[in-house]
Structure formats: structure tokens, C-alpha cells
Write an enzyme that holds these catalytic residues in place. Structure first.
Site, PDB file in Angstrom:
ATOM      1  N   CYS A 101      -3.919  -8.363 -56.573  1.00  0.00           N
ATOM      2  CA  CYS A 101      -3.348  -9.668 -55.746  1.00  0.00           C
ATOM      3  C   CYS A 101      -2.323  -9.917 -56.144  1.00  0.00           C
ATOM      4  CB  CYS A 101      -4.424 -10.246 -57.202  1.00  0.00           C
ATOM      5  SG  CYS A 101      -4.357 -12.137 -57.054  1.00  0.00           S
ATOM      6  N   LYS A 144      -5.361  -2.427 -62.962  1.00  0.00           N
ATOM      7  CA  LYS A 144      -4.069  -3.261 -62.283  1.00  0.00           C
ATOM      8  C   LYS A 144      -2.597  -3.127 -64.340  1.00  0.00           C
ATOM      9  CE  LYS A 144      -3.194  -7.811 -61.133  1.00  0.00           C
ATOM     10  NZ  LYS A 144      -3.595  -9.571 -61.079  1.00  0.00           N
ATOM     11  N   GLU A 189     -11.033  -7.568 -54.313  1.00  0.00           N
ATOM     12  CA  GLU A 189     -10.728  -7.723 -56.201  1.00  0.00           C
ATOM     13  C   GLU A 189     -12.122  -8.500 -56.777  1.00  0.00           C
ATOM     14  OE1 GLU A 189      -7.779  -9.532 -59.032  1.00  0.00           O
ATOM     15  OE2 GLU A 189      -7.541 -10.703 -57.050  1.00  0.00           O
TER      16      GLU A 189
END
Length: 529
Positions: free
Chosen positions: A408, A354, A293
Site C-alpha cells: 500500500c 510492512k 493487501e
């Protein structure tokens, strides 16, 4: 000891001792019980503490004189458990550097205070339902009702207000691949139901005459459940791991300090570090190079010069899969926490943004920003909030297994990690666990990644900036891994998904909800006997 049973000797003495405690002492007692129960999770896994903490809470609740007092006991227990399990959040404030260190623990306390309300509601309802009943005749119904209400509180915590399903009770089995396997049937919430019941078996035993049906039945049920979990787990783990013949992964863990990562003076050196660690000989046959990430802080979609440097080390039609920050300045500034696939021609083949953002870390609701900033709960990324992506997607590269990307935090949500209409062959979780500290956070996050693999029957490849990076098969087994705070690379094949769909991935939480309905029915049935 009374020859008729264990209960006469122990339960009367414990109940009498609790009865002589003041309200403040009982609150301290359940708070300590909650803290101890928090030690049952990664990395310590002191699971026997659950068999002390939950029975203690149940006994204290029925010392209450009102529903509010019963709620308070549940709230204090939940507060202790949640605070102990989420201390890693304070590490983010220490890394950030814009707030005094103590504000991190204040933020943890505020979060635990809010989430503990679910557990206060559970014990308050339990007291209301059972306060006028003869507990000596309704112990089993009481325990099953507690299981339903406490597990229901966990489910609500995992779903309401964006959800935060961290350290659900079932994760206490994370030390054992065998005991985690039943999550393929009913998910982590279902495993939590079994775990809460098993933790309350000692409560039943100390209140039951030695030769009673309750004593033998409770002990027998515990043995059958544990043996059943073991047998199922062993059978699942007897399935060998197989790999795709045409896929070879190289996962890069550069272990760059979080402060150095965002330092403008060091970002070029960090980029070069990733480039150098990613080089491979043509004969290695690498098809996917994977960075974590926001591995680089360049806007790769709009900076072709960086992509050409990346393309120089890609051999034999390999691709780079990496996280990066993406921005759009027109008509207004927007930013996304994004993922990109870059090919040998320096072209961007795919971008994923995301979708499930971290509250107070990647965005703060406007109506809360000002009122909470003085508590240290303001933006971790100052000046703007990240925008949400469009949702879970499956990427279908030509000639390669399809993949679902999770950035994440997105991996922690049971039942919400794949596009259900277009299920991928494998999952890729890129993360930056430098925020999580060095004690419990990274290990708890990694465990949740493994459980998602079992639930979905899909291998998970994990790339973390500072660890834990790993290749995990569809039974949750760790094939290869780099531990926390290590610099290195993993070269591995890609495990093949399960041949059949798991029950959980077919109907998701309906398995768990069915169990809850059955237990509720048993509560009513036993009360009528």
C-alpha cells in the site's frame, strides 16, 4: 496598451488592485488559489491553474508588511492545496464507522494545517531575502528563489517525520506518459522544479517589457523545457515493452466492500470468492496468482487448513502471492500487515512485513494517542498498533525473476522502494484502496505507482482490493488494468525491466539536489548583475 510591454498594462493594474485589498481578502484570495492548484492533480489534472495560482501567490507575498504576514500567505495557500488534495482521507473515517463523518474532514484539516507550515516557511524566507531589493530588476532571481524554496518545502514534507510526499507538484503531469518520462533522470522532485518554474513564467511575462531579454528569455526557456520534455518522453516511449517468457500472472480484484471484508460472518464467503476467481486451466500456464493487501483475514502462516484450500487451485508449480494479517501472541501480542508466498504444497515460501506504516492509520505514537483521539486521529485499527517489519527486501524465487514487495502506502516514497544493495527485477504493490474513497485518492495513489516504475526502471504489478489493479511496464505505461470498483481478473505476462539503469535509480535525490544547488547559484549570480 503601452507599446513597450505587457507589464506596464497588466502588472501595474494587478499590483494596484492587490494593494487595495485588505489582509483578510488577500488571505481568502491565496486560499482559493491553493484550492484551485489542488485541482491540478489526479483525477482532474487542471494543470493550467498552476500558472494562475503560483504567480498570484508570489504577487500577494510581496504585499506583506512583515515576515509573519508573508508566512501566513504561504501557509494559507499550502493549506488550501493540501486540503483539496487529501480529502480522500475523510473517506477512511466514513468507512471505519466509529467516528462521525465530520471528524474525517477535521482530520484532513489538521493534517493540512501542519504540512502547510513548510510552505509558510518558504514564503517567509523569500520575503526576508527580497523585501529590500528592487523587484523590477530582480524578477528572475525572485522566481528562481521561489522555485528553490517551494520545491525544498516539498522535499522536506516528503522526508521529515516519516514523510508524506503526496501530490508533489510534478504529479500534475500525470495525464501524460510523455511528460512523466524525465522522472527517470531526476525523479518526481526534479520534475516538480521544472513544473513550478513553468507555472511562474506568466509572472515573468506580465512584468517584462515586450521587447526585453527577460520576456524573450522566459518565453524561450519555457518552450525549450517543454519541447525537451516531449522529445525525451517520445524517445523513451519508443522502446517497446517486452515480457518474460516463463512468467504468467493472474491478478484477482474481488471488489469486496470494506465493511464486509472484516465482518466475521462474511470472511469465509470472501475467502471462497477469492478461491473461485483464482482458478485457472492448466493450459493457461499461470505461474503467479496475486491477491491484494489483507485479501483474507485469516492468519495464513499458522492456519494450514486455509493453505491446503489454496493449494488445490494452484497448477503447474504456480504460487499464490497475497496480503494477510500476521500475529504473534508470545511473549506479547504483536501484529503485522504482511505478505506471503504460498506454494502448491501449501507451504509458506516467503513472508514480508510492512515496514513503512501509516501514521494514525496503522500506528499512533504513544505520546500522541490520547491527545489526538478526540480529533478523530486515533487508531483506525482499534486495540493495537501494527509492528514494523525489518525493511525493504528482495525475494529470489527459484527460476523466476526477483521481486520487491511494497504494501500500500510504501509505494509513495520516491527513492525508497527497493533494496539498493539487491535490486529486484520487478516490484509488486499490493494495496487496499477501499479506504481511499471514489474521487481523487485511488487515482493519485495509482499515479504514484506508475511514477515509481519510471524512476526505478522496473515494472510494477499492482493488486488492489477494489481497484485500480494493473500491470505497468518500466516506462510507466499501463499494459492492462481493472478500474475502480470493478470485480475481475487480469491475466498478463510480466514486463521485463529496463536494460539500463535510470539516472535517478543510480544516484537518487542527488540529481535533484544538484539542480537545486545550480538554481541557488543562478539566484546569486543574477542578483549581482
Amino acid at each position: 496598451m503601452d507599446s513597450n510591454g505587457v507589464g506596464t498594462f497588466y502588472s501595474d493594474r494587478i499590483t494596484d488592485w492587490l494593494h487595495r485589498r485588505s489582509g483578510g481578502q488577500l488571505i481568502l484570495l491565496v486560499f482559493i488559489g491553493g484550492v484551485l492548484s489542488g485541482l491540478s492533480f489526479a483525477p482532474l489534472y487542471l494543470i493550467p491553474l498552476l500558472a494562475v495560482a503560483y504567480p498570484l501567490l508570489l504577487m500577494v507575498v510581496f504585499q506583506s508588511k512583515s515576515p509573519l504576514e508573508a508566512m501566513a500567505f504561504g501557509w494559507w495557500f499550502g493549506f488550501g492545496q493540501l486540503f483539496m488534495g487529501t480529502t480522500w482521507i475523510a473517506s477512511a473515517f466514513e468507512v471505519d464507522g466509529r467516528y462521525p463523518g465530520w471528524t474525517g474532514y477535521l482530520a484532513v484539516a489538521c493534517l493540512a494545517m501542519v504540512l502547510a507550515l513548510y510552505y509558510g516557511l518558504a514564503t517567509g524566507l523569500l520575503w526576508r531575502f527580497f523585501r529590500r531589493l528592487d523587484l523590477t530588476k530582480n524578477r528572475l532571481s525572485l522566481v528562481l528563489a521561489f522555485v528553490v524554496l517551494w520545491s525544498g518545502a516539498e522535499w522536506l514534507r516528503g522526508h521529515f517525520f516519516t514523510g508524506f510526499p503526496w501530490n508533489l507538484t510534478g504529479y500534475a503531469w500525470g495525464f501524460s506518459d510523455i511528460m512523466l518520462q524525465t522522472t527517470a533522470l531526476w525523479g518526481i522532485y526534479g520534475l516538480g522544479v521544472l513544473t513550478i518554474f513553468l507555472a511562474l513564467v506568466p509572472y515573468l511575462l506580465i512584468h517584462a517589457p515586450l521587447k526585453s531579454k527577460l520576456f524573450s528569455g522566459s518565453l524561450g526557456a519555457a518552450v525549450v523545457l517543454i519541447l525537451g520534455m516531449i522529445v525525451y518522453g517520445v524517445l523513451q516511449l519508443s522502446i517497446p515493452t517486452s515480457f518474460h517468457e516463463n512468467v504468467k500472472l493472474k491478478i484477482v480484484q474481488a471488489n469486496i466492500n470494506q465493511n464486509d471484508k472484516w465482518d466475521p460472518a462474511k470472511k469465509a464467503d470472501n475467502f471462497i470468492t477469492y478461491l473461485n476467481m483464482s482458478k485457472a486451466r492448466p493450459e493457461e500456464g499461470i505461474t503467479h496468482v496475486i491477491w491484494p493487501e489483507t485479501a483474507v483475514v485469516y492468519f495464513l502462516d499458522t492456519e494450514p487448513s486455509r493453505r491446503y484450500l489454496i493449494a488445490e487451485f494452484l497448477k503447474n508449480n504456480a504460487v499464490l502471492m497475497t496480503g494477510f494479517p500476521r500475529v504473534k501472541r508470545v511473549p506479547e501480542l504483536q501484529a503485522w500487515n504482511s505478505f506471503a508466498v504460498i506454494d502448491q504444497e501449501a507451504q509458506v515460501q516467503y513472508i514480508y512485513d510492512k515496514n513503512h506504516l501509516v501514521p494514525f492509520g496503522e500506528y499512533t505514537p504513544d505520546f500522541l494517542h490520547n491527545s489526538l483521539s478526540f480529533l478523530g486521529l486515533g487508531m483506525m485499527v482499534e486495540g493495537f498498533s501494527y509492528s514494523r517489519g525489518e525493511g525493504l527486501e528482495t525475494y529470489h524465487p527459484a527460476g523466476m525473476p526477483s521481486v520487491g514487495v511494497l504494501i500500500c502506502y510504501e509505494i509513495i516514497f520516491p527513492g525508497s522502494v527497493v533494496d539498493r544493495d539487491d535490486r529486484p527485477d520487478w516490484l509488486l504493490n499490493i494495496t487496499n484502496d477501499a479506504w481511499y474513497g471514489r474521487f481523487n485518492g485511488p487515482y493519485q495513489h495509482f499515479l504514484q505507482t506508475r511514477v515509481r516504475a519510471i524512476e526505478e526502471g522496473r515494472p510494477v504489478v499492482r493488486s488492489a482490493g477494489t481497484g485500480i489493479s494493473a500491470v505497468i511496464d518500466s516506462q510507466g505505461r499501463v499494459i492492462k488494468a481493472l478500474d475502480l470498483n470493478q470485480r475481475g481478473t487480469i491475466t498478463s505476462g510480466l514486463p521485463v525491466k529496463r536494460a539500463d539503469r535510470t539516472l535517478y535509480s543510480s544516484i537518487y535525490d542527488w540529481t535533484y539536489l544538484t539542480i537545486m544547488l545550480l538554481l541557488s547559484g543562478l539566484v546569486i549570480l543574477f542578483l549581482r548583475q
